[in-house]
Design a protein around this motif. Structure first.
Motif, PDB file in Angstrom:
ATOM      1  N   UNK A  11      -3.461 -31.138  58.508  1.00 13.67           N
ATOM      2  CA  UNK A  11      -4.534 -30.907  59.478  1.00 13.67           C
ATOM      3  C   UNK A  11      -5.292 -29.627  59.141  1.00 13.67           C
ATOM      4  N   UNK A  12      -4.549 -28.588  58.795  1.00 11.08           N
ATOM      5  CA  UNK A  12      -5.187 -27.321  58.441  1.00 11.08           C
ATOM      6  C   UNK A  12      -5.905 -27.443  57.100  1.00 11.08           C
ATOM      7  N   UNK A  13      -5.304 -28.180  56.156  1.00  8.93           N
ATOM      8  CA  UNK A  13      -5.911 -28.355  54.840  1.00  8.93           C
ATOM      9  C   UNK A  13      -7.255 -29.065  54.960  1.00  8.93           C
ATOM     10  N   UNK A  14      -7.370 -29.984  55.919  1.00  8.29           N
ATOM     11  CA  UNK A  14      -8.619 -30.723  56.113  1.00  8.29           C
ATOM     12  C   UNK A  14      -9.762 -29.828  56.576  1.00  8.29           C
ATOM     13  N   UNK A  15      -9.460 -28.614  57.031  1.00  9.87           N
ATOM     14  CA  UNK A  15     -10.513 -27.693  57.459  1.00  9.87           C
ATOM     15  C   UNK A  15     -11.133 -26.947  56.281  1.00  9.87           C
ATOM     16  N   UNK A  20     -12.672 -24.502  48.317  1.00 15.15           N
ATOM     17  CA  UNK A  20     -11.580 -23.674  48.836  1.00 15.15           C
ATOM     18  C   UNK A  20     -10.225 -24.258  48.437  1.00 15.15           C
ATOM     19  N   UNK A  21     -10.110 -25.572  48.470  1.00 11.97           N
ATOM     20  CA  UNK A  21      -8.858 -26.220  48.049  1.00 11.97           C
ATOM     21  C   UNK A  21      -8.575 -25.926  46.579  1.00 11.97           C
ATOM     22  N   UNK A  22      -9.603 -26.010  45.758  1.00  9.94           N
ATOM     23  CA  UNK A  22      -9.430 -25.730  44.328  1.00  9.94           C
ATOM     24  C   UNK A  22      -9.069 -24.271  44.101  1.00  9.94           C
ATOM     25  N   UNK A  23      -9.703 -23.358  44.836  1.00 12.85           N
ATOM     26  CA  UNK A  23      -9.342 -21.936  44.735  1.00 12.85           C
ATOM     27  C   UNK A  23      -7.879 -21.720  45.103  1.00 12.85           C
ATOM     28  N   UNK A  24      -7.437 -22.401  46.134  1.00 10.08           N
ATOM     29  CA  UNK A  24      -6.043 -22.292  46.559  1.00 10.08           C
ATOM     30  C   UNK A  24      -5.108 -22.781  45.455  1.00 10.08           C
ATOM     31  N   UNK A  25      -5.416 -23.924  44.886  1.00  6.51           N
ATOM     32  CA  UNK A  25      -4.606 -24.502  43.802  1.00  6.51           C
ATOM     33  C   UNK A  25      -4.539 -23.557  42.617  1.00  6.51           C
ATOM     34  N   UNK A  26      -5.676 -22.975  42.266  1.00  9.35           N
ATOM     35  CA  UNK A  26      -5.739 -22.093  41.101  1.00  9.35           C
ATOM     36  C   UNK A  26      -5.054 -20.746  41.330  1.00  9.35           C
ATOM     37  N   UNK A  27      -4.738 -20.432  42.571  1.00 10.59           N
ATOM     38  CA  UNK A  27      -4.042 -19.170  42.847  1.00 10.59           C
ATOM     39  C   UNK A  27      -2.583 -19.215  42.405  1.00 10.59           C
ATOM     40  N   UNK A  28      -2.043 -20.413  42.231  1.00  7.14           N
ATOM     41  CA  UNK A  28      -0.661 -20.548  41.780  1.00  7.14           C
ATOM     42  C   UNK A  28      -0.619 -20.405  40.254  1.00  7.14           C
ATOM     43  N   UNK A  29       0.169 -19.473  39.728  1.00 10.11           N
ATOM     44  CA  UNK A  29       0.203 -19.261  38.280  1.00 10.11           C
ATOM     45  C   UNK A  29       0.822 -20.426  37.499  1.00 10.11           C
ATOM     46  N   UNK A  30       1.553 -21.276  38.179  1.00  6.48           N
ATOM     47  CA  UNK A  30       2.109 -22.459  37.522  1.00  6.48           C
ATOM     48  C   UNK A  30       1.489 -23.708  38.130  1.00  6.48           C
ATOM     49  N   UNK A  65      -5.540 -18.746  56.789  1.00  3.01           N
ATOM     50  CA  UNK A  65      -4.843 -20.018  57.032  1.00  3.01           C
ATOM     51  C   UNK A  65      -3.325 -19.846  56.928  1.00  3.01           C
ATOM     52  N   UNK A  66      -2.781 -18.919  57.695  1.00  2.00           N
ATOM     53  CA  UNK A  66      -1.334 -18.719  57.691  1.00  2.00           C
ATOM     54  C   UNK A  66      -0.653 -20.000  58.147  1.00  2.00           C
ATOM     55  N   UNK A  67       0.345 -20.454  57.393  1.00  2.00           N
ATOM     56  CA  UNK A  67       1.047 -21.691  57.712  1.00  2.00           C
ATOM     57  C   UNK A  67       0.463 -22.915  57.026  1.00  2.00           C
ATOM     58  N   UNK A  68      -0.568 -22.726  56.208  1.00  4.08           N
ATOM     59  CA  UNK A  68      -1.185 -23.836  55.490  1.00  4.08           C
ATOM     60  C   UNK A  68      -0.189 -24.504  54.550  1.00  4.08           C
ATOM     61  N   UNK A  69       0.575 -23.673  53.845  1.00  3.06           N
ATOM     62  CA  UNK A  69       1.603 -24.161  52.931  1.00  3.06           C
ATOM     63  C   UNK A  69       2.881 -23.400  53.229  1.00  3.06           C
ATOM     64  N   UNK A  70       3.954 -24.138  53.372  1.00  2.16           N
ATOM     65  CA  UNK A  70       5.266 -23.529  53.584  1.00  2.16           C
ATOM     66  C   UNK A  70       6.160 -23.945  52.421  1.00  2.16           C
ATOM     67  N   UNK A  71       6.817 -22.971  51.834  1.00  3.43           N
ATOM     68  CA  UNK A  71       7.696 -23.247  50.695  1.00  3.43           C
ATOM     69  C   UNK A  71       9.028 -22.570  50.956  1.00  3.43           C
ATOM     70  N   UNK A  72      10.070 -23.365  50.920  1.00  5.09           N
ATOM     71  CA  UNK A  72      11.418 -22.822  51.115  1.00  5.09           C
ATOM     72  C   UNK A  72      12.378 -23.609  50.220  1.00  5.09           C
ATOM     73  N   UNK A  73      13.488 -22.997  49.860  1.00  6.57           N
ATOM     74  CA  UNK A  73      14.468 -23.705  49.031  1.00  6.57           C
ATOM     75  C   UNK A  73      15.112 -24.843  49.822  1.00  6.57           C
ATOM     76  N   UNK A  74      15.265 -25.980  49.160  1.00 11.04           N
ATOM     77  CA  UNK A  74      15.998 -27.083  49.786  1.00 11.04           C
ATOM     78  C   UNK A  74      17.456 -26.674  49.883  1.00 11.04           C
ATOM     79  N   UNK A  75      18.061 -26.998  50.995  1.00 13.72           N
ATOM     80  CA  UNK A  75      19.450 -26.614  51.220  1.00 13.72           C
ATOM     81  C   UNK A  75      20.428 -27.294  50.280  1.00 13.72           C
TER      82      UNK A  75
END
Length: 94
Positions: A11-15, A20-30, A65-75
């Motif tokens: 829902x937040x990504x659709x805003x 902006x989506x491409x900029x977000x993607x390119x911010x990740x070094x991998x 956009x705090x909370x747009x992407x959440x990343x945590x280790x799988x248990x």
């Protein structure tokens, strides 16, 4: 290292605009994320490539956009460092 569980708040990504989506993607070094030009959605293409650097999270926060992407280790999924190499595991451990 634990395999990441990557959650995108759609829902937040659709805003965001496509740029902006491409900029977000390119911010990740991998290469963890990609832009699907047909659906115009950000998709996870290689979660194991994530290095826990939080660059994409910092970018989302900088975009307001705090909370747009959440990343945590799988248990329940530990990525064995040595399993990525061929050869005798005991020999590699030494």
């Amino acid at each position: 290292m634990y395999e990441p569980d990557i959650i995108i708040n759609e829902d937040m990504m659709d805003t965001l605009t496509d740029d902006e989506k491409i900029d977000l993607i390119e911010s990740s070094p991998t290469k963890v994320f990609d832009f699907d030009a047909v659906t115009r959605q950000v998709v996870v293409v290689d979660p194991e490539a994530y290095t826990y650097d939080e660059e994409v999270i910092k970018k989302a926060e900088a975009m307001g956009k705090q909370g747009l992407i959440e990343i945590r280790p799988k248990d329940d999924s530990f990525m064995d460092f040595y399993s990525h190499f061929e050869g005798d595991q005991e020999e590699l451990a030494q």
